[in-house]
Scaffold this motif. Structure first.
Motif, mmCIF file in Angstrom:
data_model
loop_
_atom_site.group_PDB
_atom_site.id
_atom_site.type_symbol
_atom_site.label_atom_id
_atom_site.label_comp_id
_atom_site.label_asym_id
_atom_site.label_seq_id
_atom_site.Cartn_x
_atom_site.Cartn_y
_atom_site.Cartn_z
ATOM 1 N N TRP A 192 9.369 -6.616 11.485
ATOM 2 C CA TRP A 192 10.557 -6.250 10.708
ATOM 3 C C TRP A 192 10.239 -6.179 9.212
ATOM 4 C CZ3 TRP A 192 13.607 -9.766 7.551
ATOM 5 C CH2 TRP A 192 14.778 -9.185 7.039
ATOM 6 N N ALA A 193 9.460 -7.150 8.717
ATOM 7 C CA ALA A 193 9.116 -7.161 7.296
ATOM 8 C C ALA A 193 8.251 -5.953 6.930
ATOM 9 C CB ALA A 193 8.392 -8.463 6.944
ATOM 10 N N ILE A 194 7.320 -5.589 7.809
ATOM 11 C CA ILE A 194 6.503 -4.400 7.557
ATOM 12 C C ILE A 194 7.375 -3.147 7.558
ATOM 13 C CG2 ILE A 194 4.708 -2.911 8.538
ATOM 14 C CD1 ILE A 194 3.548 -5.259 7.054
ATOM 15 N N TYR A 197 7.397 -0.845 4.282
ATOM 16 C CA TYR A 197 6.542 0.334 4.404
ATOM 17 C C TYR A 197 7.247 1.572 4.954
ATOM 18 C CZ TYR A 197 2.363 -2.237 3.070
ATOM 19 O OH TYR A 197 1.419 -2.948 2.365
ATOM 20 N N GLN A 198 8.496 1.473 5.350
ATOM 21 C CA GLN A 198 9.191 2.683 5.802
ATOM 22 C C GLN A 198 9.244 3.694 4.651
ATOM 23 O OE1 GLN A 198 13.455 1.895 6.587
ATOM 24 N NE2 GLN A 198 13.115 -0.085 5.605
ATOM 25 N N TYR A 216 0.843 -1.193 0.000
ATOM 26 C CA TYR A 216 0.000 0.000 0.000
ATOM 27 C C TYR A 216 0.882 1.249 0.000
ATOM 28 C CZ TYR A 216 -4.348 -2.550 1.057
ATOM 29 O OH TYR A 216 -5.444 -3.365 1.005
ATOM 30 N N ARG A 217 0.325 2.347 -0.509
ATOM 31 C CA ARG A 217 1.026 3.628 -0.423
ATOM 32 C C ARG A 217 0.772 4.203 0.973
ATOM 33 N NH1 ARG A 217 1.979 8.194 -4.493
ATOM 34 N NH2 ARG A 217 1.114 6.742 -6.028
ATOM 35 N N LEU A 218 1.816 4.286 1.763
ATOM 36 C CA LEU A 218 1.717 4.796 3.129
ATOM 37 C C LEU A 218 2.743 5.916 3.280
ATOM 38 C CD1 LEU A 218 -0.242 3.719 5.293
ATOM 39 C CD2 LEU A 218 1.712 2.624 6.395
ATOM 40 N N GLU A 225 3.905 0.449 13.476
ATOM 41 C CA GLU A 225 4.614 1.387 14.342
ATOM 42 C C GLU A 225 6.125 1.255 14.161
ATOM 43 O OE1 GLU A 225 3.213 0.814 18.301
ATOM 44 O OE2 GLU A 225 1.221 1.673 17.886
ATOM 45 N N GLN A 226 6.591 0.058 13.880
ATOM 46 C CA GLN A 226 8.021 -0.120 13.640
ATOM 47 C C GLN A 226 8.433 0.556 12.326
ATOM 48 O OE1 GLN A 226 9.614 -3.749 15.070
ATOM 49 N NE2 GLN A 226 11.216 -3.868 13.508
ATOM 50 N N ALA A 227 7.465 0.763 11.422
ATOM 51 C CA ALA A 227 7.738 1.492 10.176
ATOM 52 C C ALA A 227 7.536 2.992 10.349
ATOM 53 C CB ALA A 227 6.841 0.976 9.057
#
Length: 807
Positions: free
Chosen positions: A496-498, A502-503, A272-274, A324-326
């Protein structure tokens, strides 16, 4: 290299053939203008949106602005309603294509389909060659019925485009073939409605097809279908090039460049575009959590039973901790469908929905619809079949029954079933976010930790919800582990993968510049925490990556699993009892127990003849491929000896047999013969032999054969039935040994031929000679007449095999 322009008009939307070739005839201008006014005047329905819609004299027209020519639309065709017994359900996808309108010749608008496979920079000379070899097909030529010079729009008759059969906007050909659908019945197919919104067009149709299916008495089937046409961004989201060490679904393209001596394949992930809001960009860069411009929203199908909706929503919202990690808070939200809002449609491709299917299938799935230029996920319709709850109940009883009383019945409490639904919801939503299965994640947890109450309740029994690690079947009743240590959950790999996918990295101008940063980030992460290993789909050669398994030692984990499975069998008659049941529950659950027994077995077997495979970057330490150590393989053979070659009579106790009457002896013998076919196959032996020659840690073939022989030729016991099965097993073993020593008619198979020309026959002959000594002793010492006869016959068989070899 920076790609300034995506090939085939992906960014700017220019026609590859040139606009001048498709100019309208000047003498048609006045006529089309008059037709426009006449059609609009007689229209009984007018709707404004991305494409204005008009219904006039039973025909449907679209008004296409000049500004939207050569702009990409993503079309998604879904079922709304299906005939009874059809293989698909309302809400499931029939087709997906990317299209664009283009001004054509002779007063027409062409509709072209896009297939993005190749790319080049526009300022490279090779770009011209690529253009000429990648023309997009015209799927429809629409006559321009009128134009509006003030609005710069063209009016086209779209009735036949949507009413008639069309490989892009209707059922895919593969679906029609699979379901024996024939030609479209024009007189029974029609447009129901067209609605236009700011960025999308929604078209509902009824389509009737002839069918040759013998189950359809009337010879035809009618479907209600919705096609969404969603305008894609003029400037696509920046790609993120994939890394094989992080599990994302990806699209592939081939890049051609003047500066390179060959083309190169690249993959870019689906996500997704985040993005942060502009006002929060500085906060994001400082590492503060910010809300995205547009959160990811999943709606719950109103056909979903109300009591399960909160759990499905919770399964969506659980992903917030990963985002949240991203760097994003409140990035994803689950909501009930606003049934009072008549402007919204479940089939609208702008909305992501968890669809609920009234189906006997026991399954769920999480697909994605993405922009082919960038991988940007536009929406997802997670599919949830009603009978997945039956599968959950079976897993829960078979794997957790001895650990939790709530699992010891056929109808689970709503709270328990709700929590099971929640973790499946999280798993499927993970797929829809772009994450692939990570079947290797469960191998990163030591088996001993799975029995450590404090540790496993804190960390969970697997590091990823994307594994098929259903429950902690290793835990034993005396460990007193609660559900927090039994259920799967979103774990450290998932977060971690997210973060990786998504970062937000606006500092990089293109995907190639960004890639260097991401590769180093991944390398550093895996070096500091090897548990983040991505093990793939579980279909490869690595025994650490398997479906339905847990723990870092298949043999030990399966042994614990069998302890619990034996407890389940001891209580199965009681646990499956329901009022007026005809023992169907018992039959179903006994079948589930047998399947679980086989899962444990095949988890073990994958360690034999396999290698470890770890995706590596040049900066990573260690080998990509390494041999499974001798101790692991020896342990696997010992497991087979103990639990298969020793007949598992406990699977068929009399208190169950009296109600279901399974042919236990046949099932056991069939499995034993299957194991001998596999373990003593020329291909398997050749594989093990070559590994023993090249790797010091490998299992020597002589020792392997001796261990199998020991398991098959265990002495007789007091149970006559067990002895009968063992004698039959031993006779079959002798047949397999004969085939190894005296092969017949297998030279046409290259692998078997190599095996037969290798030293394997010599090792088999040595095993035969060793077995002769054992048989001579037992033929002399056996007290039971039938055992004595059996050993004497087998001894004679060894002599015959040896004589045939010497001929």
């Amino acid at each position: 290299m920076t790609i300034k322009k995506l090939f085939t008009i992906l960014t700017l939307g220019f026609s590859i053939t040139g606009a001048s070739a498709f100019s309208l005839r000047a003498d048609s201008t006045e006529k089309t203008k008059n037709d426009y006014e006449k059609i609009i005047k007689k229209s009984t329905l007018q709707r404004e949106g991305v494409l204005n819609v008009y219904e006039s004299e039973k025909k449907w027209y679209l008004e296409i602005p000049d500004t939207l020519l050569n702009r990409y639309f993503l079309t998604v065709t879904r079922l709304i309603a299906t005939p009874s017994g059809f293989s698909m359900y309302g809400g499931e996808k029939l087709n997906e294509q990317t299209i664009y309108f283009e001004k054509g010749n002779a007063g027409r608008i062409f509709l072209r389909s896009v297939d993005y496979r190749q790319d080049a920079a526009e300022d490279d000379a090779i770009f011209q060659a690529l253009e000429k070899s990648s023309q997009h097909p015209i799927i429809s030529a629409l006559d321009i019925k009128g134009s509006n010079e003030q609005k710069n729009t063209y009016l086209v008759d779209a009735t036949d485009l949507f009413k008639k059969d069309n490989p892009v906007l209707s059922l895919a050909n593969s679906i029609k073939t699979e379901n024996k659908l024939g030609s479209l019945a024009d007189d029974r197919s029609f447009i129901i409605d067209m609605r236009s919104y700011p960025i999308n067009l929604e078209v509902q149709t009824a389509k009737t097809y002839s069918t040759s299916s013998p189950s359809v008495a009337v010879g035809s089937q009618t479907f209600t279908i919705n096609t969404s046409m969603v305008l894609l961004p003029k400037t696509p989201m920046q790609k993120r090039l994939s890394d094989s060490r992080v599990g994302y679904f990806a699209n592939k393209f081939i890049l051609f460049a003047d500066a390179k001596q060959g083309s190169k394949a690249y993959n870019f992930i689906q996500r997704y575009r985040l993005e942060p809001q502009e006002k929060d960009l500085a906060h994001y860069r400082r590492g503060e959590l910010v809300e995205p411009k547009q959160p990811i929203v999943y709606y719950i199908d109103p056909a979903t039973p109300k009591k399960w909706r909160p759990y499905l929503i919770a399964g969506v919202n659980d992903w917030n901790k990963a985002f949240e990690q991203a760097g994003f808070k409140n990035a994803i939200v689950g909501k009930e469908w606003p049934e009072s809002d008549t402007t919204m449609s479940l089939e609208d491709a702008r909305f992501s929905v968890i669809r609920y299917f009234a189906s006997e299938k026991a399954n769920a799935y999480g697909p994605r619809i993405s922009d082919p230029r960038s991988g940007e996920i536009i929406e997802s319709h997670v599919g949830w079949y009603h009978n997945v709850m039956k599968l959950l109940q079976q897993w829960f009883m078979v794997q957790v029954g001895p650990l939790d009383k709530r699992a010891q019945k056929m109808e689970l409490d709503d709270e328990v079933m709700g929590e099971l639904i929640r973790f499946v919801s999280s798993h499927e939503v993970g797929h829809s976010l772009g994450l692939r299965h990570n079947m290797g994640s469960s191998s990163q947890t030591p088996v001993e930790k799975l029995r450590d109450k404090a540790w496993v309740e804190k960390h969970g029994h697997t590091v990823s919800i994307m594994d098929y690690a259903r429950f902690n079947y290793v835990a034993q009743p005396e460990d007193n582990i609660g559900l927090a240590g039994i259920y799967p959950r979103i774990g450290m790999y998932d977060t971690w993968a997210i973060q990786w996918g998504y970062q937000y990295l606006p500092q990089f101008a293109d995907a190639f510049l960004e890639q260097d940063f991401l590769i180093k980030q991944t390398t550093d992460s895996l070096k500091s925490n090897p548990k983040l290993w991505f093990g793939g789909e579980g279909n490869g050669i690595d025994p650490r990556s398997q479906k339905e398994d847990i723990g870092d030692d298949s043999m030990l984990a399966s042994s614990y699993g069998l302890k619990n499975l034996k407890r389940v069998v001891d209580n199965l008659v009681e646990w499956t009892a329901t009022p007026n049941d005809d023992y169907t529950n018992l039959k179903d659950m006994h079948k589930a127990v047998r399947s679980q027994f086989n899962r444990y077995l095949y988890h073990v077997l994958k360690n034999i003849g396999s290698v470890y495979e770890t995706e590596k970057n040049r900066n990573d330490a260690g080998a990509v491929y390494s041999t499974v150590p001798r101790a692991k393989v020896k342990s696997a053979v010992a497991y087979v000896n103990e639990n298969v070659f020793t007949p598992p009579m406990w699977l068929y106790p009399q208190d169950i047999q009296q109600y279901i009457n399974k042919d236990a002896d046949k099932e056991i013998l069939d499995q034993q013969e299957q194991m001998l076919n596999m373990l003593l196959s020329p291909g398997m032996l050749h594989n093990l032999y070559l590994k023993s020659l090249s790797a010091e840690v490998a299992y020597p073939l002589e020792e392997y054969l001796a261990d199998i022989t020991s398991g098959v030729w265990t002495p007789t016991v007091t149970d006559a039935r067990v002895n009968a099965i063992k004698r039959s097993q031993q006779r079959y073993y002798m047949e397999k040994l004969d085939q190894l020593i005296n092969p017949k008619g297998s030279k046409d198979n290259a692998v078997i031929g190599q095996a037969e020309r290798s030293d394997i026959q010599l090792y088999a002959m040595n095993q035969l000679i060793s077995l002769q000594r054992t048989l001579q002793k037992r033929a002399t010492s056996s007290k039971a007449a039938i055992d004595k006869q059996h050993y004497e016959k087998m001894l004679n068989e060894t002599r015959r095999i040896q004589q045939n070899k010497n001929k």
